[in-house]
Motif scaffolding. Sequence first.
Motif, PDB file in Angstrom:
ATOM      1  N   ALA A   8       0.835  -1.197   0.000  1.00 60.28           N
ATOM      2  CA  ALA A   8       0.000   0.000   0.000  1.00 60.28           C
ATOM      3  C   ALA A   8       0.869   1.246   0.000  1.00 60.28           C
ATOM      4  O   ALA A   8       1.998   1.248   0.500  1.00 60.28           O
ATOM      5  CB  ALA A   8      -0.914  -0.006   1.222  1.00 60.28           C
ATOM      6  N   GLY A   9       0.342   2.332  -0.578  1.00 61.02           N
ATOM      7  CA  GLY A   9       1.076   3.586  -0.626  1.00 61.02           C
ATOM      8  C   GLY A   9       0.201   4.705  -1.138  1.00 61.02           C
ATOM      9  O   GLY A   9      -0.926   4.483  -1.604  1.00 61.02           O
ATOM     10  N   ASP A  10       0.715   5.923  -1.065  1.00 60.72           N
ATOM     11  CA  ASP A  10      -0.039   7.077  -1.567  1.00 60.72           C
ATOM     12  C   ASP A  10      -0.215   7.011  -3.081  1.00 60.72           C
ATOM     13  O   ASP A  10      -1.242   7.434  -3.618  1.00 60.72           O
ATOM     14  CB  ASP A  10       0.684   8.375  -1.182  1.00 60.72           C
ATOM     15  N   TYR A  11       0.797   6.519  -3.743  1.00 63.04           N
ATOM     16  CA  TYR A  11       0.742   6.361  -5.200  1.00 63.04           C
ATOM     17  C   TYR A  11       1.238   4.957  -5.532  1.00 63.04           C
ATOM     18  O   TYR A  11       2.275   4.512  -5.017  1.00 63.04           O
ATOM     19  CB  TYR A  11       1.604   7.407  -5.911  1.00 63.04           C
ATOM     20  N   LEU A  12       0.516   4.272  -6.419  1.00 67.53           N
ATOM     21  CA  LEU A  12       0.850   2.886  -6.757  1.00 67.53           C
ATOM     22  C   LEU A  12       1.576   2.808  -8.098  1.00 67.53           C
ATOM     23  O   LEU A  12       1.230   3.520  -9.050  1.00 67.53           O
ATOM     24  CB  LEU A  12      -0.407   2.032  -6.816  1.00 67.53           C
ATOM     25  N   ILE A  13       2.559   1.927  -8.128  1.00 68.66           N
ATOM     26  CA  ILE A  13       3.275   1.594  -9.365  1.00 68.66           C
ATOM     27  C   ILE A  13       2.946   0.149  -9.708  1.00 68.66           C
ATOM     28  O   ILE A  13       3.003  -0.732  -8.846  1.00 68.66           O
ATOM     29  CB  ILE A  13       4.800   1.747  -9.199  1.00 68.66           C
ATOM     30  N   GLY A  14       2.617  -0.098 -10.960  1.00 64.79           N
ATOM     31  CA  GLY A  14       2.373  -1.467 -11.400  1.00 64.79           C
ATOM     32  C   GLY A  14       3.676  -2.149 -11.771  1.00 64.79           C
ATOM     33  O   GLY A  14       4.652  -1.503 -12.170  1.00 64.79           O
ATOM     34  N   GLY A  15       3.712  -3.454 -11.619  1.00 64.46           N
ATOM     35  CA  GLY A  15       4.904  -4.220 -11.977  1.00 64.46           C
ATOM     36  C   GLY A  15       4.535  -5.528 -12.646  1.00 64.46           C
ATOM     37  O   GLY A  15       3.611  -6.218 -12.203  1.00 64.46           O
ATOM     38  N   LEU A  16       5.246  -5.865 -13.730  1.00 64.97           N
ATOM     39  CA  LEU A  16       5.031  -7.130 -14.444  1.00 64.97           C
ATOM     40  C   LEU A  16       6.374  -7.839 -14.573  1.00 64.97           C
ATOM     41  O   LEU A  16       7.292  -7.342 -15.247  1.00 64.97           O
ATOM     42  CB  LEU A  16       4.419  -6.873 -15.828  1.00 64.97           C
ATOM     43  N   ASN A  51       7.425  13.313   2.102  1.00 70.76           N
ATOM     44  CA  ASN A  51       6.216  12.992   2.879  1.00 70.76           C
ATOM     45  C   ASN A  51       5.212  12.187   2.067  1.00 70.76           C
ATOM     46  O   ASN A  51       4.012  12.252   2.281  1.00 70.76           O
ATOM     47  CB  ASN A  51       5.554  14.286   3.380  1.00 70.76           C
ATOM     48  N   VAL A  52       5.740  11.426   1.114  1.00 74.15           N
ATOM     49  CA  VAL A  52       4.893  10.602   0.239  1.00 74.15           C
ATOM     50  C   VAL A  52       5.460   9.191   0.220  1.00 74.15           C
ATOM     51  O   VAL A  52       6.676   8.995   0.211  1.00 74.15           O
ATOM     52  CB  VAL A  52       4.845  11.181  -1.190  1.00 74.15           C
ATOM     53  N   THR A  53       4.580   8.204   0.211  1.00 73.82           N
ATOM     54  CA  THR A  53       5.015   6.802   0.120  1.00 73.82           C
ATOM     55  C   THR A  53       4.562   6.205  -1.201  1.00 73.82           C
ATOM     56  O   THR A  53       3.460   6.484  -1.692  1.00 73.82           O
ATOM     57  CB  THR A  53       4.433   5.964   1.270  1.00 73.82           C
ATOM     58  N   LEU A  54       5.446   5.399  -1.758  1.00 71.95           N
ATOM     59  CA  LEU A  54       5.124   4.663  -2.978  1.00 71.95           C
ATOM     60  C   LEU A  54       4.642   3.264  -2.604  1.00 71.95           C
ATOM     61  O   LEU A  54       5.200   2.623  -1.696  1.00 71.95           O
ATOM     62  CB  LEU A  54       6.348   4.548  -3.886  1.00 71.95           C
ATOM     63  N   GLY A  55       3.660   2.793  -3.313  1.00 69.55           N
ATOM     64  CA  GLY A  55       3.230   1.411  -3.178  1.00 69.55           C
ATOM     65  C   GLY A  55       3.345   0.716  -4.530  1.00 69.55           C
ATOM     66  O   GLY A  55       3.697   1.333  -5.542  1.00 69.55           O
ATOM     67  N   TYR A  56       3.077  -0.568  -4.545  1.00 72.04           N
ATOM     68  CA  TYR A  56       3.164  -1.295  -5.813  1.00 72.04           C
ATOM     69  C   TYR A  56       2.152  -2.418  -5.848  1.00 72.04           C
ATOM     70  O   TYR A  56       1.690  -2.917  -4.817  1.00 72.04           O
ATOM     71  CB  TYR A  56       4.571  -1.840  -6.050  1.00 72.04           C
ATOM     72  N   GLU A  57       1.808  -2.780  -7.042  1.00 72.74           N
ATOM     73  CA  GLU A  57       0.962  -3.942  -7.320  1.00 72.74           C
ATOM     74  C   GLU A  57       1.660  -4.706  -8.437  1.00 72.74           C
ATOM     75  O   GLU A  57       1.726  -4.248  -9.582  1.00 72.74           O
ATOM     76  CB  GLU A  57      -0.431  -3.485  -7.757  1.00 72.74           C
ATOM     77  N   ILE A  58       2.216  -5.870  -8.098  1.00 74.53           N
ATOM     78  CA  ILE A  58       3.032  -6.631  -9.042  1.00 74.53           C
ATOM     79  C   ILE A  58       2.320  -7.928  -9.391  1.00 74.53           C
ATOM     80  O   ILE A  58       1.728  -8.585  -8.527  1.00 74.53           O
ATOM     81  CB  ILE A  58       4.431  -6.932  -8.444  1.00 74.53           C
ATOM     82  N   PHE A  59       2.409  -8.302 -10.685  1.00 73.45           N
ATOM     83  CA  PHE A  59       1.818  -9.556 -11.145  1.00 73.45           C
ATOM     84  C   PHE A  59       2.871 -10.403 -11.845  1.00 73.45           C
ATOM     85  O   PHE A  59       3.800  -9.882 -12.473  1.00 73.45           O
ATOM     86  CB  PHE A  59       0.652  -9.285 -12.106  1.00 73.45           C
TER      87      PHE A  59
END
Length: 677
Positions: free
Chosen positions: A31-39, A91-99
Amino acid sequence: MDSLIVTLLLMDRILSSASQCIVADSEFSLAGDYLIGGLFEVHDTLEVVPQVTPEAINCSQQQFSISNYRRFQMMRFGVEQINNSTQTLPNVTLGYEIFDHCSDTRIFPGIFDLISVNDSVKPWPGPQGQNIPKIISMVGTFSSTRARTIAPLITMDFIPMVNYGSSSSTFSQKVKYPTVLRTVLPNQQMVEAIVNILLHFRWHWVAFLNSNGDYGTDGIDLFMNRIKNTEICLAYNKDVDTLTNHSEMFHQLEAQKINVIIVFTPERAAMTIINAALNLKAGKKVWIATDPWAFNRELMETPNIDSIGTVIGIVEPEPEIPGFYEFISSLKEESGHCEVGEERVCNQMCNCKGLKTEDIIQADPSYSFPVYSAVHVIAHALHNLLQCESGQCKTSMTVYPYMVLTELQKSNFTLLNQSIQFDKNGDPMFGSYSIVFWKNKEAEEVGHYKFYPSVDFHINSSKIQWYTKGQVPTSFCSLDCPVGYARQQIGIHKCCFNCIICPNGTFINITVDPFTCVSCPATAYSTPASTSCQPRLIEFVSFTDDGAIVIMVGTLVLMVLVLLTAVLFGLNYNTPVVPRRRLATQRAFYFAPFESQSLTSCETEKPSGKVCRRGAGVKREKADKGGSRSAPTFGFTPGRLYDTLSSFVSALTPEEIHTEEEFIAESTTFKRFNSPQ
């Protein structure tokens, strides 16, 4: 367009059911303020199984790839490093969603999840502030074919894809792929490095084995275009796949006496080829390995790998990334590296029990920096977009993917001593290749090929242990011709030829055209087997030469005698010895020798137009229909005296010409006058 919308709506149902299986606390999700996708291709399959219905594949049941798992962990490490930093996104966190992206066409549930809005795909734009995808950008994919499959889907919402492994040249076409950028060098640079290595070692007779996917077909197309104006010939080409008859392939390579083989395929296809060469005892060759398998440790550690010959790899150098080893070690302590839960169709599970820290660290490190830099490129784009220079980011603004894309294209920062920038095609303006040699289960660097800021190619062949025991192997169809010989091509390959000597009056310049003997110009000459023409020599007698002095003295003496004779005849002008009626004839006979003797001076020193000109006596003849005239002739020639006499005699009037009877009569009078009385 209608069919695409229908497809998206159909996939929306699949997505709704698949999204329920996502586990929040997974290696694949943060989880994060902004999500990055990953493949990432954590698991992979090469077999194509015909499907009647669009069923999704369960990637965890496919073959595990430790090298791709290492890249997967590199993305996670990059995100964690940015979140722990107070400079990039304070003051921002990155999150990710990887498949797990293990298939070309059966992994769409994960793709649709990434571009979904509230678990639903909206193929049309909504009001301002609505229908914002859950991710602001995407990292991936590794395969060119798989990237080409999903690129149109993410382009709908202008979601930028920062690609770390798809090197096909097609992604440089911004009309087709406006949202694709990449941190890996495109295939053009790889082909350029290969060709320069071939030319460096004079390997002109080569084979090219490529996969039948986008990566391999793009490679062979670029290679064939690049070698058109070189001495390199493509003796053999083969699209390899799971159905390839390797025995027949190696038999043809041996029959054509090809000693250099380029393998332009993904990792698993290359492993199949090398293992087939080992099992079939195909003989020793020079193998040129491309980036996907040049660091493959499993192949390097294969028993008797030296029996296939010498392996030279071309791979992007992998700088040491501080903190990655500690990150992997911490995973071991916390969770044993992997999620080993129940089977899930959402492809967010790793089937990697028993994996050790050392296994991950020692796995193929290629593409690690492209993954690492892709994460930092997105973070820096977000940094600029949120205006975080002051130490605090403006989190109140709404961030759309197209805004991130704009900032990505303007990237300009330094990461691990490399300047990260992109050109207008989204290709990296950074990176280089290391040239490595497989030695004792390790890849030893023996050279480099740098592109930025300028091209720099160097290879130390003395570090390479050739299978020919010290000598650089050769690979040719015909031996080079001797100096001064032209090539006569045999068959369709310019590398196969006979040698023909260039005859007298011609020369050969092999750097311009090794197949043609060129004629010398009129002012030059050559001997047989010449590589250039020599100017013709101009020989003349100098004023200071002994012979010239003797001739000039003799000429002066003769001129004096001619003048004395003319004076003598002038004094006896009214006597019968000098008949008046033949005065013109006498002028001709006296003036002609005088002129010829005076022109003798023109036969010394180098001839020129200002000296030795015959003046009014210059002979000019009309040429052919063009009406041009011949150039003046200078100096004394054997026919000059005759020409001068003829011109004067032809100028005589009829009254000046005496008949034979008159001349005899005058002679009789002369004799009577001088006879004794």
